[in-house]
Design a protein around this motif. Structure first.
Motif, PDB file in Angstrom:
ATOM      1  N   LEU A 255       0.846  -1.020  -0.141  1.00 23.45           N
ATOM      2  CA  LEU A 255       0.102  -0.076  -0.064  1.00 23.45           C
ATOM      3  C   LEU A 255       0.996   1.225   0.127  1.00 23.45           C
ATOM      4  O   LEU A 255       0.496   2.414  -0.486  1.00 23.45           O
ATOM      5  CB  LEU A 255      -0.858  -0.172   1.211  1.00 23.45           C
ATOM      6  CG  LEU A 255      -2.128  -0.993   1.328  1.00 23.45           C
ATOM      7  CD1 LEU A 255      -2.963  -1.005   2.470  1.00 23.45           C
ATOM      8  CD2 LEU A 255      -2.871  -1.377   0.054  1.00 23.45           C
ATOM      9  N   ILE A 263      -5.274   4.998  -2.058  1.00 20.14           N
ATOM     10  CA  ILE A 263      -5.504   3.881  -1.001  1.00 20.14           C
ATOM     11  C   ILE A 263      -6.781   3.887  -0.530  1.00 20.14           C
ATOM     12  O   ILE A 263      -7.504   2.702  -0.664  1.00 20.14           O
ATOM     13  CB  ILE A 263      -4.612   4.137   0.146  1.00 20.14           C
ATOM     14  CG1 ILE A 263      -2.919   3.728  -0.401  1.00 20.14           C
ATOM     15  CG2 ILE A 263      -4.835   3.134   1.095  1.00 20.14           C
ATOM     16  CD1 ILE A 263      -1.865   4.148   0.779  1.00 20.14           C
ATOM     17  N   GLU A 264      -7.598   5.118  -0.360  1.00 22.49           N
ATOM     18  CA  GLU A 264      -8.731   5.151   0.129  1.00 22.49           C
ATOM     19  C   GLU A 264      -9.828   4.746  -1.032  1.00 22.49           C
ATOM     20  O   GLU A 264     -10.656   4.295  -0.679  1.00 22.49           O
ATOM     21  CB  GLU A 264      -9.133   6.742   0.611  1.00 22.49           C
ATOM     22  CG  GLU A 264      -8.451   7.341   1.607  1.00 22.49           C
ATOM     23  CD  GLU A 264      -8.661   8.663   1.858  1.00 22.49           C
ATOM     24  OE1 GLU A 264      -9.610   9.107   1.542  1.00 22.49           O
ATOM     25  OE2 GLU A 264      -7.887   9.283   2.817  1.00 22.49           O
ATOM     26  N   PHE A 267      -9.659   0.711  -1.174  1.00 26.69           N
ATOM     27  CA  PHE A 267     -10.464   0.232  -0.037  1.00 26.69           C
ATOM     28  C   PHE A 267     -11.942   0.307   0.006  1.00 26.69           C
ATOM     29  O   PHE A 267     -12.533  -0.388   0.155  1.00 26.69           O
ATOM     30  CB  PHE A 267      -9.884   0.881   1.432  1.00 26.69           C
ATOM     31  CG  PHE A 267      -8.808   0.186   1.745  1.00 26.69           C
ATOM     32  CD1 PHE A 267      -8.448  -1.362   2.038  1.00 26.69           C
ATOM     33  CD2 PHE A 267      -7.720   0.936   2.506  1.00 26.69           C
ATOM     34  CE1 PHE A 267      -7.357  -1.798   2.537  1.00 26.69           C
ATOM     35  CE2 PHE A 267      -6.564   0.558   3.118  1.00 26.69           C
ATOM     36  CZ  PHE A 267      -6.449  -1.161   2.906  1.00 26.69           C
ATOM     37  N   SER A 271     -14.484  -2.814  -0.417  1.00 26.22           N
ATOM     38  CA  SER A 271     -15.542  -2.711   0.745  1.00 26.22           C
ATOM     39  C   SER A 271     -16.802  -2.854  -0.136  1.00 26.22           C
ATOM     40  O   SER A 271     -17.671  -3.522   0.297  1.00 26.22           O
ATOM     41  CB  SER A 271     -15.520  -1.416   1.424  1.00 26.22           C
ATOM     42  OG  SER A 271     -16.807  -1.676   2.351  1.00 26.22           O
ATOM     43  N   LEU A 280      -9.905 -10.059   2.797  1.00 22.08           N
ATOM     44  CA  LEU A 280      -8.970  -9.076   2.056  1.00 22.08           C
ATOM     45  C   LEU A 280      -7.700  -9.122   2.501  1.00 22.08           C
ATOM     46  O   LEU A 280      -7.374  -9.090   3.827  1.00 22.08           O
ATOM     47  CB  LEU A 280      -9.465  -7.567   2.332  1.00 22.08           C
ATOM     48  CG  LEU A 280      -8.404  -6.545   1.759  1.00 22.08           C
ATOM     49  CD1 LEU A 280      -8.416  -6.539   0.261  1.00 22.08           C
ATOM     50  CD2 LEU A 280      -9.267  -5.074   2.130  1.00 22.08           C
ATOM     51  N   TYR A 311     -10.040   2.520  10.727  1.00 20.90           N
ATOM     52  CA  TYR A 311     -10.556   3.194   9.647  1.00 20.90           C
ATOM     53  C   TYR A 311     -11.237   1.965   8.726  1.00 20.90           C
ATOM     54  O   TYR A 311     -12.251   2.229   8.263  1.00 20.90           O
ATOM     55  CB  TYR A 311      -9.181   3.634   9.036  1.00 20.90           C
ATOM     56  CG  TYR A 311      -9.613   4.122   7.348  1.00 20.90           C
ATOM     57  CD1 TYR A 311     -10.043   5.212   6.863  1.00 20.90           C
ATOM     58  CD2 TYR A 311      -9.090   3.105   6.343  1.00 20.90           C
ATOM     59  CE1 TYR A 311     -10.463   5.518   5.939  1.00 20.90           C
ATOM     60  CE2 TYR A 311      -9.355   3.562   4.940  1.00 20.90           C
ATOM     61  CZ  TYR A 311     -10.025   4.680   4.844  1.00 20.90           C
ATOM     62  OH  TYR A 311     -10.438   4.909   3.335  1.00 20.90           O
ATOM     63  N   LEU A 312     -10.522   0.921   8.728  1.00 28.91           N
ATOM     64  CA  LEU A 312     -11.105  -0.310   7.799  1.00 28.91           C
ATOM     65  C   LEU A 312     -12.368  -0.771   8.493  1.00 28.91           C
ATOM     66  O   LEU A 312     -13.461  -1.179   7.796  1.00 28.91           O
ATOM     67  CB  LEU A 312     -10.084  -1.570   7.789  1.00 28.91           C
ATOM     68  CG  LEU A 312      -8.810  -1.274   6.860  1.00 28.91           C
ATOM     69  CD1 LEU A 312      -7.796  -2.439   6.743  1.00 28.91           C
ATOM     70  CD2 LEU A 312      -9.465  -0.786   5.376  1.00 28.91           C
ATOM     71  N   LEU A 315     -15.509   0.760   7.359  1.00 25.47           N
ATOM     72  CA  LEU A 315     -15.490   0.157   5.925  1.00 25.47           C
ATOM     73  C   LEU A 315     -16.198  -1.306   5.923  1.00 25.47           C
ATOM     74  O   LEU A 315     -16.436  -1.703   4.568  1.00 25.47           O
ATOM     75  CB  LEU A 315     -14.412   0.310   4.851  1.00 25.47           C
ATOM     76  CG  LEU A 315     -13.980   1.688   4.673  1.00 25.47           C
ATOM     77  CD1 LEU A 315     -12.785   1.604   3.975  1.00 25.47           C
ATOM     78  CD2 LEU A 315     -14.888   2.293   4.151  1.00 25.47           C
ATOM     79  N   PHE A 317     -14.600  -3.869   7.309  1.00 24.67           N
ATOM     80  CA  PHE A 317     -13.456  -4.951   7.386  1.00 24.67           C
ATOM     81  C   PHE A 317     -13.045  -4.934   9.056  1.00 24.67           C
ATOM     82  O   PHE A 317     -12.528  -4.036   9.773  1.00 24.67           O
ATOM     83  CB  PHE A 317     -12.285  -4.634   6.714  1.00 24.67           C
ATOM     84  CG  PHE A 317     -12.514  -4.325   5.135  1.00 24.67           C
ATOM     85  CD1 PHE A 317     -12.466  -5.521   4.479  1.00 24.67           C
ATOM     86  CD2 PHE A 317     -12.665  -3.335   4.435  1.00 24.67           C
ATOM     87  CE1 PHE A 317     -12.751  -5.836   3.024  1.00 24.67           C
ATOM     88  CE2 PHE A 317     -12.872  -3.147   3.238  1.00 24.67           C
ATOM     89  CZ  PHE A 317     -13.037  -4.273   2.337  1.00 24.67           C
ATOM     90  N   TYR A 334      -8.182  -8.895   6.574  1.00 22.51           N
ATOM     91  CA  TYR A 334      -9.235  -8.560   7.246  1.00 22.51           C
ATOM     92  C   TYR A 334     -10.538  -9.424   6.445  1.00 22.51           C
ATOM     93  O   TYR A 334     -10.447  -9.619   5.410  1.00 22.51           O
ATOM     94  CB  TYR A 334      -9.525  -7.112   6.870  1.00 22.51           C
ATOM     95  CG  TYR A 334      -8.606  -6.075   7.871  1.00 22.51           C
ATOM     96  CD1 TYR A 334      -9.214  -5.520   9.002  1.00 22.51           C
ATOM     97  CD2 TYR A 334      -7.263  -5.888   7.469  1.00 22.51           C
ATOM     98  CE1 TYR A 334      -8.149  -4.611   9.723  1.00 22.51           C
ATOM     99  CE2 TYR A 334      -6.429  -4.966   8.472  1.00 22.51           C
ATOM    100  CZ  TYR A 334      -7.078  -4.613   9.446  1.00 22.51           C
ATOM    101  OH  TYR A 334      -6.365  -3.713  10.422  1.00 22.51           O
ATOM    102  N   LYS A 336     -14.559  -9.138   5.799  1.00 23.61           N
ATOM    103  CA  LYS A 336     -15.861  -8.300   5.540  1.00 23.61           C
ATOM    104  C   LYS A 336     -17.135  -8.805   6.232  1.00 23.61           C
ATOM    105  O   LYS A 336     -17.513  -9.770   6.092  1.00 23.61           O
ATOM    106  CB  LYS A 336     -16.010  -8.472   3.927  1.00 23.61           C
ATOM    107  CG  LYS A 336     -17.124  -7.347   3.763  1.00 23.61           C
ATOM    108  CD  LYS A 336     -16.810  -6.015   3.899  1.00 23.61           C
ATOM    109  CE  LYS A 336     -18.075  -4.887   3.829  1.00 23.61           C
ATOM    110  NZ  LYS A 336     -18.452  -5.141   2.142  1.00 23.61           N
TER     111      LYS A 336
END
Length: 339
Positions: A255, A263-264, A267, A271, A280, A311-312, A315, A317, A334, A336
């Motif tokens: 990353l 990167i955002e 993800f 997601s 993931l 942060y994940l 989303l 994760f 991660y 989902k």
């Protein structure tokens, strides 16, 4: 004999035999000296070398510990389970087993020199294997840095778009633990595969996969040298239209090599595309990769590992697993979970 004190050795080769044709000798020696590597024909010769992966069937690494165990195991007493030995029963069976056990101990005692010689050879094999691995790493670095460039006339693209090529003879030790985890899932889709080293490892582990890349040169190289299971997509987004249903996702390019906004975007797209319960996988470089040059590319983005889980989680994760095998690269999985 000449006086050694007055003899001044010359740094050049000197032939004093009048019966020898000096010019022919010099031409023969010069013909065996490789030309300047910077010349194009020599580069083109190296590009013809095949870089296809080892066949997944029969692929097996040398195991020094297992080999030593088999050698020291010696002779085992037979169980006489074969019907041909039906007549060996009772005390005779016990006596034969004891005789074979005693013979094994005597043979092992009398073979101490042979055992020491074997372990000397085993030690040399381990040393040569490590040396060969280092040579392969250096050559793959050379191949990555030079031969995969289509043309040296123009300047390369810099920044996050510069993909690395082969890093370690087609084998990335940072993903060793993650590959064992991936082997338990049904299928995985690889995004940003670089030049396919992770695909080679997936093939060796017999893991079903789909590969997607937007880089035409990578697509051609992977398709011709590694696997036909590769898909060229000029536009990766929206990702949901490309990914198969109920598939896991692996982002192979670290990353750090992407800008933060990219990167955002990655993800967010994953997601929105990944089904609940699927995984993931991705990696983050902690230290720059070793190269065969004194120069190193700076990482584009800096990632805070402490803030990343929250942060994940926003989303969807969760259930993070650290699958890192080295300190230089962190590998995470991660899951989902929408709820």
């Amino acid at each position: 004999m000449e006086d050694k004190k007055k003899f001044n050795p010359s740094p050049f080769v000197e032939v004093r035999d009048p019966q020898l044709n000096v010019s022919e000798l010099i031409q023969g020696i010069e013909s065996k000296i490789p030309l300047d590597p910077s010349q194009t024909p020599n580069w083109l010769e190296l590009t013809q070398i095949s870089y296809k992966p080892e066949s997944p069937q029969g692929f097996r690494k040398f195991d020094p510990a297992g080999t030593a165990h088999l050698f020291e195991k010696g002779i085992s007493s037979p169980k006489f389970s074969n019907p041909k030995f039906w007549f060996i029963k009772g005390p005779i069976k016990y006596l034969i087993s004891r005789l074979i056990s005693v013979y094994g101990l005597v043979d092992k005692k009398l073979s101490e020199n042979r055992i020491r010689a074997f372990f000397s050879v085993l030690h040399e094999l381990v040393r040569l294997g490590k040396r060969l691995e280092q040579i392969e790493t250096r050559f793959d670095g050379f191949y990555r840095d030079h031969l995969l460039h289509g043309s040296s006339d123009g300047l390369p693209n810099f920044g996050w778009a510069v993909n690395s090529y082969f890093t370690d003879a087609g084998s990335n030790p940072a993903w060793k633990v993650a590959l064992e985890d991936i082997s338990h899932i049904n299928e995985i889709t690889v995004l940003f595969p670089e030049w396919g080293e992770i695909l080679k490892q997936l093939s060796i582990h017999k893991i079903p996969f789909q590969c997607i890349t937007s880089h035409e040169n990578e697509f051609s190289f992977i398709q011709s040298k590694i696997t036909a299971t590769v898909q060229l997509e000029k536009k990766l987004f929206p990702l949901k239209q490309i990914l198969k249903k109920n598939t896991n996702v692996l982002v192979y390019l670290p990353l750090n090599r992407f800008p933060s906004f990219w990167i955002e975007k990655i993800f967010a797209e994953i997601s929105n595309s990944l089904s609940e319960g699927n995984h993931l996988y991705f990696s983050i470089s902690i230290k720059p990769n070793d190269t065969n040059r004194p120069f190193r590319d700076l990482q584009v983005s800096e990632i805070d590992l402490d803030l990343l889980p929250n942060y994940l989680s926003s989303l969807g994760f969760k259930q993070v697993r650290d699958l890192s095998a080295t300190e230089e690269t962190k590998v995470y999985r991660y899951t989902k979970l929408d709820k």
